[in-house]
Design an enzyme around this catalytic site. Structure first.
Site, PDB file in Angstrom:
ATOM      1  N   GLU A 131       7.821  -3.440  -4.793  1.00  0.00           N
ATOM      2  CA  GLU A 131      10.202  -2.977  -5.141  1.00  0.00           C
ATOM      3  C   GLU A 131       9.813  -2.954  -6.288  1.00  0.00           C
ATOM      4  OE1 GLU A 131      12.892  -4.034  -1.351  1.00  0.00           O
ATOM      5  OE2 GLU A 131      11.217  -5.314  -2.184  1.00  0.00           O
ATOM      6  N   TYR A 167      37.847   9.263 -10.868  1.00  0.00           N
ATOM      7  CA  TYR A 167      36.319   8.850 -10.162  1.00  0.00           C
ATOM      8  C   TYR A 167      35.195   8.452 -11.408  1.00  0.00           C
ATOM      9  CZ  TYR A 167      37.244  13.140  -9.490  1.00  0.00           C
ATOM     10  OH  TYR A 167      36.827  15.093  -9.000  1.00  0.00           O
ATOM     11  N   LYS A 181      19.614   0.801   1.670  1.00  0.00           N
ATOM     12  CA  LYS A 181      18.278   0.925   1.271  1.00  0.00           C
ATOM     13  C   LYS A 181      17.577   1.228   2.048  1.00  0.00           C
ATOM     14  CE  LYS A 181      15.338  -2.761  -0.362  1.00  0.00           C
ATOM     15  NZ  LYS A 181      15.466  -4.066  -1.017  1.00  0.00           N
TER      16      LYS A 181
END
Length: 128
Positions: free
Chosen positions: A27, A59, A105
């Site tokens: 990772e 935003y 993820k």
């Protein structure tokens, strides 16, 4: 009883980032995709009544705070990534009273054919 996470909110969904967060060396070396969903509790009555940009939290500015928090510090756990985002939102926007953030993820290092691993934090602004 009213939930503390009720009322007006600004929502950003499915924000995609590439990062190197995770416990495993693969990772850290290869990185992976992450997706973030965010809700920020803020009173939107001012901009709703005035139609004025200065009467609200942008935003676009929230997105930049999320991006910076995600990219600036490498974390082992997605829970820590999410908390880093919450801390950045509270630091940057005094009008935001609460945050719900989900970090997804999809390439988590588990043997799943389809789906994703995710966590979600619900945080109220700490008292001053």
């Amino acid at each position: 009883m009213t939930s503390p996470f009720s009322g007006d909110r600004i929502i950003l969904s499915d924000l995609g980032f590439y990062g190197y967060h995770g416990l495993y060396s693969e990772e850290n070396a290869l990185g992976q995709r992450f997706f973030i969903d965010l809700q920020c509790g803020v009173d939107l009555s001012g901009p709703a009544e005035t139609d004025a940009i200065g009467a609200t939290v942008s935003y676009a500015d929230i997105y930049e705070a999320v991006k910076s928090a995600f990219e600036t510090k490498r974390m082992n756990l997605i829970e820590a990534v999410a908390q880093n985002i919450v801390d950045a939102i509270f630091a940057a926007f005094a009008d935001v009273g609460w945050v719900i953030v989900r970090v997804r993820k999809p390439e988590a290092p588990i043997a799943m054919v389809r789906g994703e691993a995710a966590i979600e934090l619900h945080r109220l602004r700490p008292p001053a």
